[in-house]
Design an enzyme around this catalytic site. Structure first.
Site, PDB file in Angstrom:
ATOM      1  CE1 TYR A 173       4.233  -5.043   8.493  1.00 31.44           C
ATOM      2  CE2 TYR A 173       4.610  -5.700  10.673  1.00 31.44           C
ATOM      3  CZ  TYR A 173       5.162  -5.232   9.650  1.00 31.44           C
ATOM      4  OH  TYR A 173       6.251  -4.652   9.530  1.00 31.44           O
ATOM      5  CG  HIS A 207       5.234   0.990   7.575  1.00 27.11           C
ATOM      6  ND1 HIS A 207       3.833   0.112   7.845  1.00 27.11           N
ATOM      7  CD2 HIS A 207       6.111   0.087   7.469  1.00 27.11           C
ATOM      8  CE1 HIS A 207       4.617  -1.255   7.696  1.00 27.11           C
ATOM      9  NE2 HIS A 207       5.718  -1.007   7.473  1.00 27.11           N
TER      10      HIS A 207
END
Length: 274
Positions: free
Chosen positions: A52, A110
């Site tokens: 992010y 992830h």
């Protein structure tokens, strides 16, 4: 500052069932301000990721909030390029530095993609747990068979599987499998990136209760035992999502949402396992 949320947000195991998602909260000041606002208003679960690019801003928001670090359930994720054993260790250290913390409450793989190797990746995750830098390990975007594989290779329990989950992608099979394996389910994009506002069944229930479609969707997830981490970038959205914990859907409401005949997956990269 409101302390209501701290008292009323229910727990899934040791994890608050409503958190703040920070995906695509790219402006550092906006991200830091949103995290600070959310924590001061009662959120106790913050979710970010290496990919992010906002871990430093998230850390600034946590530092600025009038909440003790130990009262914040903080999660981040190791990106798919960083899942080799040595890279897990080094990039997690970098994440801790950016976040300004000594540990995270939950560290996720992830995606089960690219550099992911169950044995080597999860060996590094276990080492981070043993070193006290990670409290719990998790996985994200894992299919049932990959959940089993992770459980088989990790010494520490697999605490949670974070996946896209909302009324337009209910993931019944995966939820049932995770429940059987004692793995919590965390929903990202729980509002289908805004699509829940365009579903007549959800709008009808929202009007019935005098609430937003977002609150209905988040309450539905809670009814299913799923933790939700909706993104919000302004105080109004932060508070609207938080108010979902006060909404109790009745059986008719839940059945109506369960019966929605529409599938709309919002996140579908080329490296996904499905």
């Amino acid at each position: 500052m409101s302390q209501q949320g701290e008292r009323r947000v229910p727990l899934a195991s040791e994890m608050p069932m409503l958190g703040l998602g920070t995906w695509q909260n790219d402006d550092p000041d906006t991200c830091a301000d949103t995290v600070e606002t959310a924590l001061n208003e009662g959120y106790r679960h913050i979710d970010t990721a290496q990919a992010y690019g906002n871990e430093e801003a998230v850390g600034r928001g946590i530092e600025a909030a009038d909440v003790d670090r130990e009262d914040v359930f903080l999660a981040t994720k190791v990106w798919i390029d960083n899942l080799a054993y040595d890279d897990v260790l080094s990039t997690t250290e970098a994440s801790l530095d950016k976040l300004g913390v000594d540990y995270v409450d939950l560290l996720y793989v992830h995606w089960p993609s690219r550099a992911y190797d169950p044995e080597e990746t999860l060996r590094a995750f276990d080492e981070l747990v043993d070193a006290g830098k990670v409290e719990r390990i998790g996985i994200s975007n894992f299919l049932p068979e990959q959940v089993d594989e992770a459980i088989d290779h990790a010494d520490a329990p697999i605490f949670a599987n974070q996946v896209e989950l909302h009324p337009l992608l209910p993931q019944e099979e995966l939820r049932a499998h995770c429940a059987d394996r004692d793995v919590e389910v965390v929903a990202y994009s729980p509002l289908a990136r805004g699509e829940v506002f365009n579903v007549p069944e959800i709008t009808e229930i929202a009007e019935k209760h005098g609430v937003s479609e977002a609150q209905v969707s988040l309450a539905w997830l809670r009814e299913k035992g799923v933790t939700a981490i909706p993104k919000a970038t302004g105080e109004a959205h932060v508070l609207d999502n938080l108010a979902s914990v006060d909404l109790d859907l009745d059986d008719e409401d839940v059945a109506a949402i369960d019966a929605i005949d529409r599938t709309d997956r919002q996140v579908d990269p080329s490296f996904s396992p499905w």
